[in-house]
Design an enzyme around this catalytic site. Structure first.
Site, short mmCIF file in Angstrom:
data_model
loop_
_atom_site.label_atom_id
_atom_site.label_comp_id
_atom_site.label_asym_id
_atom_site.label_seq_id
_atom_site.Cartn_x
_atom_site.Cartn_y
_atom_site.Cartn_z
N HIS A 1 -3.52 -12.29 16.46
CA HIS A 1 -2.37 -11.50 16.03
C HIS A 1 -2.77 -10.03 15.98
CE1 HIS A 1 -4.61 -12.20 12.32
NE2 HIS A 1 -3.99 -11.18 11.78
N ARG B 1 -5.63 -5.30 2.33
CA ARG B 1 -4.52 -6.06 2.89
C ARG B 1 -4.75 -7.53 2.59
NH1 ARG B 1 -2.94 -8.47 7.97
NH2 ARG B 1 -5.01 -8.55 8.83
#
Length: 79
Positions: free
Chosen positions: A9, A19
């Protein structure tokens, strides 16, 4: 502690903040179009063609977890 192998991804992330990624077992309606938000592209072209959630799921069922599941949707670069 164990871990899961992530599918390929691409993420546009803020390098100064941490994150968190999470898996989920839901999805949009099958007819929903999948494409990057124009506001995140900053004038760049997407590397992938727009596709529906149904098209993506169909390609996933025909692949293994480690496969490049977005390969079917990649735009061919002009030479």
């Amino acid at each position: 502690m164990g871990g899961l192998k992530s599918v390929r991804h691409r993420v546009v992330a803020n390098s100064s903040k941490s994150r968190l990624s999470m898996i989920y077992f839901g999805g949009p309606p099958l007819s929903e179009k999948i494409a990057p938000l124009p506001s995140l592209m900053r004038g760049e072209d997407s590397l992938y063609k727009e596709f529906t959630w149904f098209e993506y799921k169909k390609s996933v069922y025909n692949s293994r977890l480690a496969d490049n599941r977005l390969g079917l949707f990649e735009k061919i670069a002009a030479s």
